[in-house]
Design a protein around this motif. Structure first.
Motif, PDB file in Angstrom:
ATOM      1  N   LEU A  54       0.830  -1.374  -0.040  1.00 10.65           N
ATOM      2  CA  LEU A  54       0.258  -0.067  -0.298  1.00 10.65           C
ATOM      3  C   LEU A  54       0.851   1.226   0.508  1.00 10.65           C
ATOM      4  CD1 LEU A  54      -2.566  -0.813   2.122  1.00 10.65           C
ATOM      5  CD2 LEU A  54      -2.712  -0.340  -0.001  1.00 10.65           C
ATOM      6  N   MET A  55       2.131   1.247   0.818  1.00  9.87           N
ATOM      7  CA  MET A  55       3.117   2.592   0.842  1.00  9.87           C
ATOM      8  C   MET A  55       3.599   2.670  -0.725  1.00  9.87           C
ATOM      9  SD  MET A  55       2.919   3.363   3.860  1.00  9.87           S
ATOM     10  CE  MET A  55       3.442   4.724   3.916  1.00  9.87           C
ATOM     11  N   LEU A  56       3.985   1.938  -1.380  1.00 12.93           N
ATOM     12  CA  LEU A  56       4.368   1.431  -2.692  1.00 12.93           C
ATOM     13  C   LEU A  56       3.535   2.159  -3.422  1.00 12.93           C
ATOM     14  CD1 LEU A  56       6.960   1.008  -4.246  1.00 12.93           C
ATOM     15  CD2 LEU A  56       5.751  -0.835  -4.600  1.00 12.93           C
ATOM     16  N   LEU A  57       2.053   1.709  -3.187  1.00 11.17           N
ATOM     17  CA  LEU A  57       1.083   2.412  -3.797  1.00 11.17           C
ATOM     18  C   LEU A  57       1.279   3.751  -4.268  1.00 11.17           C
ATOM     19  CD1 LEU A  57      -0.850   0.882  -6.498  1.00 11.17           C
ATOM     20  CD2 LEU A  57      -2.325   0.674  -4.431  1.00 11.17           C
ATOM     21  N   ALA A  58       0.851   4.047  -2.838  1.00  9.87           N
ATOM     22  CA  ALA A  58       0.806   5.398  -2.102  1.00  9.87           C
ATOM     23  C   ALA A  58       1.395   6.759  -2.613  1.00  9.87           C
ATOM     24  CB  ALA A  58       1.193   5.835  -0.792  1.00  9.87           C
ATOM     25  N   ALA A  59       2.779   5.903  -3.273  1.00  7.11           N
ATOM     26  CA  ALA A  59       4.579   6.616  -3.406  1.00  7.11           C
ATOM     27  C   ALA A  59       3.874   6.125  -5.095  1.00  7.11           C
ATOM     28  CB  ALA A  59       5.905   6.126  -3.374  1.00  7.11           C
TER      29      ALA A  59
END
Lengths: 79, 136
Positions: free
Chosen positions: B16-21
């Motif tokens: 999810l964090m990668l998706l946010a970035a």
């Protein structure tokens, strides 16, 4: 995966066309760092890292509020 | 068994964090970027912290993880709102394919005055009351 996300957010931070973009990127970086601290706490088994994560989240929130105040009261305007 | 749960939670949070970035890097203008980073980022960190709480399985640490989750869930929307408001005041350009900007018609960036659209009705009511009092 988290370091890749950190790298992408840093790209946006350097590239960002306006100051609010950079602020958003900084906040994303702070959130990712909190997650990295959590993973590191699991990795090393030292639970005290969570305190640092709390402080990190608090500081990021205060920084965002401060930047917004600066922008609203006579930051660089283009109108 | 519990290791599988923890690793699944941590991997989901990291994804999810990668998706946010990726969203912060790829989306076209400030509100859409904020939409990606705020929601996906807060959820990703919360999922990772739930994984941490499961790993230590200890009351004070679980409480700390819950405190982090609560704090992030509480502050992320506030910070996003404040930054978005400041950016709109400063005049950050929107995407050139933005469909609708409701604020643009009723908001004056020089005076920071926002019309609600009910001013005319209020004025009519005041006039009516004045007429009534005149009749009496």
């Amino acid at each position: 995966m988290l370091t890749l996300g950190l790298l992408l957010a840093f790209l946006r931070l350097t590239k960002g066309p306006s100051l609010p973009d950079r602020v958003v990127a900084l906040e994303l970086i702070a959130t990712i760092v909190v997650a990295i601290i959590g993973v590191h706490a699991i990795d090393t088994g030292v639970s005290s890292f969570l305190d640092i994560a709390i402080v990190m989240a608090l500081t990021a929130f205060l920084a965002a509020i401060g930047f917004a105040r600066f922008l609203e009261r006579g930051g660089p305007r283009d109108d | 068994m519990i290791e599988w749960l923890i690793s699944g939670l941590v991997l989901l949070g990291s994804a999810l964090m990668l998706l946010a970035a990726i969203g912060a890097l790829r989306l076209p203008d400030l509100p859409t970027r904020m939409h990606a980073t705020t929601k996906s980022g807060a959820l990703g960190t919360s999922v990772v912290m739930i994984g941490v709480a499961f790993y230590f399985a200890d009351a004070p640490i679980t409480f700390r993880a819950m405190a982090i989750i609560g704090f992030i869930m509480l502050t992320a929307p506030v910070a996003a709102h404040v930054i978005g408001r400041a950016a709109y005041f400063v005049g950050v350009p929107l995407w050139d394919r933005t469909v609708k900007d409701i604020l643009k018609e009723s908001y004056d960036p020089k005076t920071h005055y926002l019309r609600s659209g009910f001013e005319d009705i209020d004025k009519q009511q005041e006039e009516r009351q004045k007429q009534d009092t005149d009749k009496q």
